[in-house]
Design a protein around this motif. Structure first.
Motif, short mmCIF file in Angstrom:
data_model
loop_
_atom_site.label_atom_id
_atom_site.label_comp_id
_atom_site.label_asym_id
_atom_site.label_seq_id
_atom_site.Cartn_x
_atom_site.Cartn_y
_atom_site.Cartn_z
N ASN A 247 18.95 94.15 -19.19
CA ASN A 247 18.78 92.73 -18.82
C ASN A 247 19.99 91.85 -19.13
N PHE A 248 21.16 92.46 -19.16
CA PHE A 248 22.38 91.66 -19.39
C PHE A 248 23.08 91.42 -18.05
N PRO A 249 23.64 90.22 -17.85
CA PRO A 249 24.47 90.03 -16.65
C PRO A 249 25.79 90.77 -16.79
N SER A 250 26.35 91.19 -15.68
CA SER A 250 27.67 91.80 -15.70
C SER A 250 28.49 91.18 -14.58
N THR A 251 29.80 91.25 -14.73
CA THR A 251 30.69 90.54 -13.80
C THR A 251 31.57 91.53 -13.05
N LEU A 252 31.56 91.45 -11.74
CA LEU A 252 32.45 92.31 -10.94
C LEU A 252 33.79 91.62 -10.76
N SER A 253 34.87 92.36 -11.00
CA SER A 253 36.21 91.81 -10.79
C SER A 253 36.55 91.81 -9.30
N SER A 254 37.36 90.84 -8.89
CA SER A 254 37.91 90.84 -7.52
C SER A 254 38.62 92.15 -7.21
N ILE A 255 39.29 92.69 -8.27
CA ILE A 255 40.08 93.90 -8.04
C ILE A 255 39.37 95.13 -8.61
N ALA A 256 38.06 95.13 -8.39
CA ALA A 256 37.25 96.28 -8.81
C ALA A 256 37.44 97.42 -7.82
N SER A 257 36.97 98.60 -8.25
CA SER A 257 37.03 99.76 -7.35
C SER A 257 35.68 100.00 -6.65
N THR A 258 34.78 99.03 -6.78
CA THR A 258 33.52 99.04 -6.01
C THR A 258 33.43 97.69 -5.33
N ASN A 259 32.88 97.66 -4.14
CA ASN A 259 32.87 96.36 -3.46
C ASN A 259 31.66 95.50 -3.86
N ILE A 260 31.74 94.25 -3.45
CA ILE A 260 30.74 93.23 -3.82
C ILE A 260 29.33 93.71 -3.48
N GLU A 261 29.19 94.25 -2.28
CA GLU A 261 27.86 94.62 -1.79
C GLU A 261 27.29 95.79 -2.58
N ASP A 262 28.10 96.83 -2.80
CA ASP A 262 27.61 98.02 -3.50
C ASP A 262 27.30 97.72 -4.96
N TYR A 263 28.09 96.85 -5.55
CA TYR A 263 27.85 96.51 -6.96
C TYR A 263 26.48 95.83 -7.09
N ALA A 264 26.24 94.87 -6.20
CA ALA A 264 24.95 94.16 -6.26
C ALA A 264 23.79 95.14 -6.07
N LYS A 265 23.97 96.10 -5.17
CA LYS A 265 22.89 97.07 -4.93
C LYS A 265 22.67 97.97 -6.15
N SER A 266 23.71 98.22 -6.93
CA SER A 266 23.58 99.11 -8.10
C SER A 266 22.85 98.43 -9.25
N SER A 267 22.81 97.09 -9.21
CA SER A 267 22.22 96.36 -10.34
C SER A 267 20.77 96.01 -10.04
N ASN A 268 19.93 96.12 -11.08
CA ASN A 268 18.55 95.65 -10.94
C ASN A 268 18.39 94.28 -11.55
N GLY A 269 19.50 93.65 -11.89
CA GLY A 269 19.42 92.35 -12.56
C GLY A 269 20.39 91.36 -11.97
N SER A 270 20.95 90.52 -12.84
CA SER A 270 21.83 89.45 -12.36
C SER A 270 23.28 89.88 -12.41
N VAL A 271 24.00 89.56 -11.35
CA VAL A 271 25.42 89.87 -11.31
C VAL A 271 26.24 88.62 -11.04
N TRP A 272 27.41 88.57 -11.65
CA TRP A 272 28.36 87.48 -11.46
C TRP A 272 29.61 88.08 -10.80
N PHE A 273 30.40 87.20 -10.18
CA PHE A 273 31.63 87.67 -9.53
C PHE A 273 32.82 86.89 -10.05
N GLN A 274 33.90 87.62 -10.33
CA GLN A 274 35.14 86.99 -10.78
C GLN A 274 36.11 86.92 -9.61
#
Ligand SMILES: Cc1cc2nc3c(=O)[nH]c(=O)nc-3n(C[C@H](O)[C@H](O)[C@H](O)COP(=O)(O)O)c2cc1C
Length: 388
Positions: free
Chosen positions: A101-128
């Motif tokens: 139940n912790f939020p996590s933040t995806l970096s702009s320069i991540a090696s996973t894209n915005i859409e796939d990261y959100a799908k991998s999470s069952n909770g809240s995600v933030w974007f940098q």
């Protein structure tokens, strides 16, 4: 029970598990790395003053920042290209954080894209977010985050140019890592990492790949990439436009002064992240924990305050709260966990920090994180005397 009792245990395991250049990319910082060293040491100067004879059999630790409930006052901050550290990459980070139940933040320069990261999470995600010279790339992030239900955006403002990270210059570290004679020799010591690198998912900047001016991404040193792609001319006016385009919980990450905190409030940021990028940008920068009190005084409840840099213990998080932070971000600790043991390692990092926060509150005589006050910490006088 895990035999990894603290963050440093995971750091040491991470160092064994991944090639030296990869470890150095995470562990290293700019120039003499004095900012990074000072970030951690600065926490040690603050000493607790506990209360006693208070019923602390139950303690409340939960809080809410950036429109997101969290069980403890910390979240996973953004770091680039997680697939470098483990073949399970960012999806494992999103799963580990959301499971707890912790939020996590995806970096702009991540090696996973915005859409796939959100799908991998069952909770809240933030974007940098960084601002590319090619604005289409950056502005498109905002649309994509809305479509994938991200809760918040944080705009990182301390990278007008890439910091001079000398460990990376020496190792010749690129994204993706290139095969050289040195890396072939290294493979003998880290066979499973190299196996997964060669046969696993291809590592690159997943959010920009297909939008990358039509050209194929070249092997790149991260500093070179930042200098080529990020726009150093961005100002507060554009930050305001970005906040308006997003329209939701919005943080400015990487500010260090009360004046800039004031500007962030003026442009409508709901939060600030006091940060020097973990010492990876300006060397000899002050430690975030040391500038927190003056910034908290200026902000005076008008925006949420997050802080990162050098947090390695739950007690560091409690000190930050005592000095005026609403929550903390952690960077390297979860990267070490990921490199050490993949998804399980990230979970262990969260568990270690959470249990340390809880125990610190109990030992401090606080029934709730809200009971932690400025009077619970004092700057060690001997340090001030010695620092003249
Ligand atoms: C390997 C690595 C990559 C990072 N990449 C980013 C990034 O892409 N965007 C960003 O805003 N901050 C990035 N940071 C900085 C972190 O978000 C955070 O500010 C810093 O790590 C906090 O210090 P700590 O590592 O001591 O916890 C990165 C940090 C590390 C260690």
């Amino acid at each position: 029970m895990s035999k990894y009792y603290n963050i440093d245990d995971l750091r040491l395991l991470a160092k064994k598990r991944v090639p030296r250049a990869v470890f150095d990319y995470a562990d290293g910082a700019a120039e003499d790395e004095s900012t990074k060293e000072n970030n951690g040491n600065a926490f040690k100067k603050w000493k607790f003053i506990p209360d006693v004879l208070i019923d602390v059999s139950e303690v409340e630790t939960q809080t809410k920042v950036l429109g997101t409930e969290m069980p403890y006052p910390f979240a996973l901050g953004p770091t680039a290209i997680s697939y470098l550290f483990h073949h399970s990459g960012e999806p494992a980070v999103a799963r580990a954080a959301s499971k707890k139940n912790f939020p996590s933040t995806l970096s702009s320069i991540a090696s996973t894209n915005i859409e796939d990261y959100a799908k991998s999470s069952n909770g809240s995600v933030w974007f940098q977010m960084y601002v590319w010279k090619n604005r289409e790339i950056s502005y498109d992030f905002i649309k994509r985050c809305k479509e994938s239900n991200y809760k918040a955006i944080m705009l990182t403002v301390d990278v007008p140019v890439g910091g001079k990270r000398e460990r990376d210059l020496r190792s010749g570290m690129t994204v993706p890592p290139k095969l050289t004679i040195a890396s072939i020799i290294d493979a003998a010591f880290h066979p499973s990492w190299w196996w997964n690198f060669i046969f696993g998912p291809k590592i690159g900047f997943a959010n920009v790949k297909e939008r990358f001016t039509g050209k194929k991404q070249k092997l790149n040193n991260i500093m070179t990439y930042m200098n080529q792609q990020f726009d150093p001319s961005v100002t507060w006016d554009e930050a305001k436009e970005i906040a308006n385009m997003w329209g939701g919980p919005f943080a400015i990450k990487g500010l260090m002064t009360p004046e800039d905190a004031e500007k962030a409030i003026e442009i409508g940021a709901s939060a600030i992240v006091i940060s020097n990028h973990g010492g990876r940008q300006l060397d000899s920068a002050a430690a975030p924990i040391d500038v927190l009190p003056e910034i908290a005084k200026q902000v005076n409840g008008r925006a949420e305050i997050l802080i990162d840099g050098g947090i390695r213990r739950g007690s560091d998080i409690v000190k930050a709260v005592a000095l005026g932070a609403d929550a903390c971000l952690i960077g390297r600790p979860w990267v070490y966990g990921l490199a050490a043991k993949g998804e399980k390692g990230v979970e262990t990092v969260i568990d270690v920090l959470a249990s340390e926060v809880k125990r610190t509150l109990q030992l401090l005589g606080c029934k709730s994180i809200k009971d932690v006050k400025r009077r619970h910490v004092r700057l060690n006088k001997s340090f001030i005397e010695n620092s003249d």
